[in-house]
Motif scaffolding. Structure first.
Motif, PDB file in Angstrom:
ATOM      1  N   GLN A   1       0.810  -1.210   0.000  1.00  0.00           N
ATOM      2  CA  GLN A   1       0.000   0.000   0.000  1.00  0.00           C
ATOM      3  C   GLN A   1       0.855   1.278   0.000  1.00  0.00           C
ATOM      4  O   GLN A   1       0.657   2.194   0.776  1.00  0.00           O
TER       5      GLN A   1
ATOM      6  N   LYS B   1       3.094   7.609  -6.551  1.00  0.00           N
ATOM      7  CA  LYS B   1       3.961   8.787  -6.697  1.00  0.00           C
ATOM      8  C   LYS B   1       5.218   8.659  -5.822  1.00  0.00           C
ATOM      9  O   LYS B   1       6.299   9.090  -6.209  1.00  0.00           O
ATOM     10  N   THR B   2       5.063   8.063  -4.634  1.00  0.00           N
ATOM     11  CA  THR B   2       6.217   7.865  -3.756  1.00  0.00           C
ATOM     12  C   THR B   2       7.201   6.894  -4.391  1.00  0.00           C
ATOM     13  O   THR B   2       8.403   7.144  -4.426  1.00  0.00           O
TER      14      THR B   2
ATOM     15  N   ASN C   1       2.072   4.584  -2.022  1.00  0.00           N
ATOM     16  CA  ASN C   1       1.580   5.474  -3.056  1.00  0.00           C
ATOM     17  C   ASN C   1       2.459   5.359  -4.304  1.00  0.00           C
ATOM     18  O   ASN C   1       3.682   5.329  -4.220  1.00  0.00           O
TER      19      ASN C   1
END
Length: 133
Positions: A2, A6-7, A4
């Motif tokens: 889980q 973008k991360t 992100n």
């Protein structure tokens, strides 16, 4: 996991770094300086010249050129656990045997050796124990 998207993308491209890496630039001492300071403090403690917190702060200031924050020394000690060690002191058996009678007996023996072999020059009298000179 889980995480992100973008991360993950930012980490892959180098736009985002981990907290540990980001924290490195904000530290008073970099990793190698921190390691040298730790070794130096341990060496001083082994030579029976332990550092107190003020000396630690002064040394860190000399190494970095920056003034440590008011809690820097407490956090450094907590991270490295070096200044919390206590001196062991005198072995109880040594303390119990260090009496006026034993000291007097030693000097009586030294005097008898001096009388038997002539005056022993002080440069030939050595203080030795089981740990060495």
């Amino acid at each position: 996991y889980q995480v992100n998207l973008k991360t993950l993308s930012g980490r892959r491209t180098g736009k985002h770094v981990s907290r540990a890496v980001a924290y490195e630039s904000r530290r008073l001492l970099n990793t190698s300086e921190d390691k040298v300071l730790n070794e130096y403090v341990n060496l001083a403690a082994a030579e029976a010249k332990p550092y107190d917190r003020q000396k630690l702060r002064t040394l860190a200031h000399d190494m970095s050129g920056l003034v440590p924050g008011k809690n820097w020394d407490y956090r450094w000690v907590k991270r490295h656990n070096v200044l919390k060690r206590r001196a062991t002191g005198l072995d109880p058996k040594r303390g119990q045997n260090f009496t006026a009678e034993n000291v007097s007996e030693f000097f009586d023996m030294l005097e008898s050796l001096d009388n038997e072999y002539g005056e022993i020059p002080s440069k030939h009298i050595w203080n030795m124990d089981e740990k060495g000179i």
